[in-house]
Design a protein around this motif. Sequence first.
Motif, mmCIF file in Angstrom:
data_model
loop_
_atom_site.group_PDB
_atom_site.id
_atom_site.type_symbol
_atom_site.label_atom_id
_atom_site.label_comp_id
_atom_site.label_asym_id
_atom_site.label_seq_id
_atom_site.Cartn_x
_atom_site.Cartn_y
_atom_site.Cartn_z
ATOM 1 N N ALA A 1 0.944 -1.257 0.076
ATOM 2 C CA ALA A 1 -0.146 0.003 0.069
ATOM 3 C C ALA A 1 0.782 1.306 -0.089
ATOM 4 C CB ALA A 1 -0.982 0.032 1.140
ATOM 5 N N ALA A 2 2.146 1.302 0.427
ATOM 6 C CA ALA A 2 3.070 2.414 0.415
ATOM 7 C C ALA A 2 3.471 2.575 -0.856
ATOM 8 C CB ALA A 2 4.305 2.019 1.400
ATOM 9 N N GLY A 3 3.389 1.729 -1.984
ATOM 10 C CA GLY A 3 3.671 2.009 -3.080
ATOM 11 C C GLY A 3 5.420 1.892 -3.365
ATOM 12 N N THR A 4 6.142 1.369 -2.630
ATOM 13 C CA THR A 4 7.524 1.388 -2.431
ATOM 14 C C THR A 4 8.052 1.056 -3.938
ATOM 15 O OG1 THR A 4 7.519 0.851 -0.265
ATOM 16 C CG2 THR A 4 9.621 0.494 -1.431
ATOM 17 N N ALA A 5 8.893 1.783 -4.518
ATOM 18 C CA ALA A 5 9.269 1.541 -5.877
ATOM 19 C C ALA A 5 10.748 1.466 -6.559
ATOM 20 C CB ALA A 5 8.552 2.756 -6.557
ATOM 21 N N TYR A 6 10.630 0.941 -7.381
ATOM 22 C CA TYR A 6 12.103 0.914 -8.204
ATOM 23 C C TYR A 6 11.800 1.781 -9.477
ATOM 24 C CZ TYR A 6 16.257 -1.216 -10.662
ATOM 25 O OH TYR A 6 17.516 -1.267 -11.291
ATOM 26 N N VAL A 7 12.609 2.897 -9.794
ATOM 27 C CA VAL A 7 12.394 3.985 -10.631
ATOM 28 C C VAL A 7 13.311 3.749 -11.521
ATOM 29 C CG1 VAL A 7 11.897 6.264 -10.970
ATOM 30 C CG2 VAL A 7 11.197 5.257 -8.842
ATOM 31 N N ILE A 8 13.100 3.670 -13.045
ATOM 32 C CA ILE A 8 14.023 3.541 -13.813
ATOM 33 C C ILE A 8 13.746 4.791 -14.819
ATOM 34 C CG2 ILE A 8 14.691 2.231 -15.876
ATOM 35 C CD1 ILE A 8 13.432 -0.308 -14.887
ATOM 36 N N MET A 9 14.621 5.643 -15.103
ATOM 37 C CA MET A 9 14.603 6.983 -15.915
ATOM 38 C C MET A 9 15.594 6.380 -17.228
ATOM 39 S SD MET A 9 14.259 9.515 -12.970
ATOM 40 C CE MET A 9 15.485 8.591 -11.893
ATOM 41 N N GLU A 10 15.238 6.629 -18.213
ATOM 42 C CA GLU A 10 16.062 6.328 -19.660
ATOM 43 C C GLU A 10 15.824 7.567 -20.475
ATOM 44 O OE1 GLU A 10 14.887 2.727 -20.926
ATOM 45 O OE2 GLU A 10 16.211 1.563 -19.590
ATOM 46 N N ASP A 11 16.624 8.472 -20.687
ATOM 47 C CA ASP A 11 16.695 9.528 -21.469
ATOM 48 C C ASP A 11 15.185 10.408 -21.285
ATOM 49 O OD1 ASP A 11 18.909 9.284 -22.470
ATOM 50 O OD2 ASP A 11 18.200 7.943 -24.027
ATOM 51 N N VAL A 12 14.687 10.726 -19.687
ATOM 52 C CA VAL A 12 13.787 11.480 -19.583
ATOM 53 C C VAL A 12 13.888 12.912 -19.777
ATOM 54 C CG1 VAL A 12 11.711 12.107 -17.671
ATOM 55 C CG2 VAL A 12 12.844 9.855 -17.897
ATOM 56 N N LYS A 13 13.206 13.480 -20.437
ATOM 57 C CA LYS A 13 13.297 15.214 -20.786
ATOM 58 C C LYS A 13 12.673 15.913 -19.644
ATOM 59 C CE LYS A 13 12.702 16.463 -24.790
ATOM 60 N NZ LYS A 13 12.021 16.857 -26.283
ATOM 61 N N VAL A 14 13.389 16.840 -18.886
ATOM 62 C CA VAL A 14 12.856 17.681 -17.999
ATOM 63 C C VAL A 14 13.063 18.945 -18.224
ATOM 64 C CG1 VAL A 14 13.040 17.954 -15.633
ATOM 65 C CG2 VAL A 14 13.294 15.628 -16.376
ATOM 66 N N PRO A 15 11.871 19.777 -18.402
ATOM 67 C CA PRO A 15 12.430 21.207 -18.748
ATOM 68 C C PRO A 15 13.240 21.859 -17.628
ATOM 69 C CG PRO A 15 9.898 20.949 -18.816
ATOM 70 C CD PRO A 15 10.727 19.583 -18.452
ATOM 71 N N VAL A 16 14.307 22.746 -17.997
ATOM 72 C CA VAL A 16 15.058 23.367 -17.263
ATOM 73 C C VAL A 16 14.283 24.166 -16.061
ATOM 74 C CG1 VAL A 16 17.039 23.379 -18.911
ATOM 75 C CG2 VAL A 16 15.276 25.278 -18.742
ATOM 76 N N GLU A 17 13.191 24.448 -16.300
ATOM 77 C CA GLU A 17 12.354 25.404 -15.189
ATOM 78 C C GLU A 17 12.093 24.574 -14.182
ATOM 79 O OE1 GLU A 17 12.031 27.019 -19.430
ATOM 80 O OE2 GLU A 17 11.730 25.226 -18.634
ATOM 81 N N ASN A 18 12.251 23.138 -14.117
ATOM 82 C CA ASN A 18 11.975 22.509 -13.227
ATOM 83 C C ASN A 18 13.057 22.187 -12.135
ATOM 84 O OD1 ASN A 18 9.673 22.005 -14.513
ATOM 85 N ND2 ASN A 18 9.254 19.860 -13.978
ATOM 86 N N LEU A 19 14.201 22.809 -12.494
ATOM 87 C CA LEU A 19 15.461 22.947 -11.495
ATOM 88 C C LEU A 19 14.937 23.497 -10.076
ATOM 89 C CD1 LEU A 19 18.425 22.153 -10.901
ATOM 90 C CD2 LEU A 19 18.695 24.650 -11.804
ATOM 91 N N LEU A 20 15.336 22.810 -9.003
ATOM 92 C CA LEU A 20 14.874 23.169 -7.703
ATOM 93 C C LEU A 20 16.100 23.898 -6.964
ATOM 94 C CD1 LEU A 20 12.671 20.046 -6.623
ATOM 95 C CD2 LEU A 20 12.029 22.373 -7.689
ATOM 96 N N GLY A 21 16.289 24.925 -6.658
ATOM 97 C CA GLY A 21 17.383 25.714 -6.323
ATOM 98 C C GLY A 21 18.397 25.980 -7.492
ATOM 99 N N SER A 22 19.715 25.809 -7.252
ATOM 100 C CA SER A 22 20.623 26.158 -8.213
ATOM 101 C C SER A 22 21.214 24.835 -8.973
ATOM 102 C CB SER A 22 21.653 27.064 -7.714
ATOM 103 O OG SER A 22 22.176 26.353 -6.633
ATOM 104 N N GLU A 23 21.693 24.960 -10.062
ATOM 105 C CA GLU A 23 22.478 23.741 -10.759
ATOM 106 C C GLU A 23 23.614 23.575 -9.817
ATOM 107 O OE1 GLU A 23 22.525 22.912 -14.920
ATOM 108 O OE2 GLU A 23 24.617 23.225 -14.804
#
Length: 538
Positions: free
Chosen positions: A348-370
């Motif tokens: 029920a907690a939804g514990t996950a294995y997360v796979i990211m392969e060339d996921v496109k993320v807008p630069v505006e989604n940066l939290l804080g500074s690079e």
Amino acid sequence: FFFVHLMPTNTSIEASMRHSPGKSDVFTREEVAKHNTPESSWIIVGNYVYDITKFADMHPGGEQIIRQFAGTDATESFYDLHRHSVIEKYHPRLCIGKVNDSKYDEFESAENGDLSSVPYAEPTFWRDGWSSPYYTESHHNYRKTLRKWLFDNIRDECMALGKADKVPPVELNQRVGRAGLYAARLGPGPHMKGRTIMGVRGEDFDVFHELITHEEWARICGNPAVQDGFGTGLVIGLPPVMEFGSPEIATRVGRECLDGDKRICLAISEPFAGSDVANIKTTARLSEDGKHYIVSGIKKWITNGTFCEYFVTAVRTGGAGIGGISLLLIERSEGLETKPIPTSYGSAAGTAYVIMEDVKVPVENLLGSENGGFQCIMANFNHERWFIVGLISSSCRAITEECFKWCKQRKVFGKPLINQPVIRQKLANMIAQIESLHCWLESLTYQLQQMPHEQQFFQLGGPIALLKMYATRISYSISDDACQIFGGRAITKTGMGGFVEAFQRSIKYGAILGGSEEVMADLGVRLASRAFPTNAKL
């Protein structure tokens, strides 16, 4: 992390008696004694008479074990084997009246949403005649109102989700969010402006109101995995968005998540790096047009990850070490896949294995500074660890209450379990530990309320780390004593010790998540050593 579900009172039984004329008959014990055959079997439980003639054939524990009590007062034997919720379940169908010489007080407990009268079942301020420098009447009323709301509005669904091992549905998530409880679990802040939560104006909502929210969450959810399924990802994942995201993202994502329409999680840990955050390997490189980060990597043990729309993700945008880490808000999109990880406390907690392969993320989604993501992550750790301690403390207290009740009602060798000195010693240890833990928790909560946020980062990191270590150490001890008190019932998922069984099966979560116990201990002492005065000598 942890949970405890509490037992019901006779309130609904009394109500059903008042509204069912056929069940208002009064019988003498002599009359009941005549109904002791398979053709007519009556028993007494508490002050009520039940006709089990037909039910005995369907009794889950077997016909003979219940039929042997026909014609007698089976109260003591019933409560040796069953929680009070069982009699509540069958009362409307089986009760035919009351006995004329009621010899029992109406059985009481806290599952009807009221505060418990069992010694040490509530923090000190909620006990008759006790005072506290930390709480006001607002806090007193808030706990009572919140507990009642949780009981009336989500308790049954939580229990059903736990039994089915399913994640909380969006509709239930929205019910919690629209009641303002996800906002409450983030504590005071700009997001509280204009809200009123359980009678408390957002502008008056303080850190102690938030602590009460976490404590009540641990008491009512009924299953540790379900408890985490309701917003644990939000508590640790949304604050970086609100604090370090752009105004547009903070407003939009904050509203969606706090209202329960969408869900969010914190994706830091990897197969390669758990507490060693500086060693993460997930990469984010800028696209040729400079408009997106292209993210590739793996995250593991991500709470709520299987069903979240947003992932607050630690990525490497620079060189090795903490100076090359950034924090991105990644939306579920092409290239991002999640797989459930089977865990000891459930799905029920939804514990996950997360796979990211060339996921496109807008630069505006940066939290804080690079390359400044490590600071964003660390800024969130104090709150995360403090909130975990709140859950542990509340769960340990409720387990202690379970044990106290069991010791008073269970009879061994012809007398109540509480009469055994070794049992009283175990209860004494449990009580002393939970009281000391909660006092330290309240003390640091007061510092969180009084100290400027930027100062908390430097001065409270060590004490909170040590508090978390102490809390998890205590949880092992309380779990061990509780298991010995309940015996075989404590290793059985259903029945009288079911909640103790779930508690002992989930205690390691608190010792690992949010920073392992050993890392917490080392961090607390290292930070204290840095502040050690150079002129201090024996």
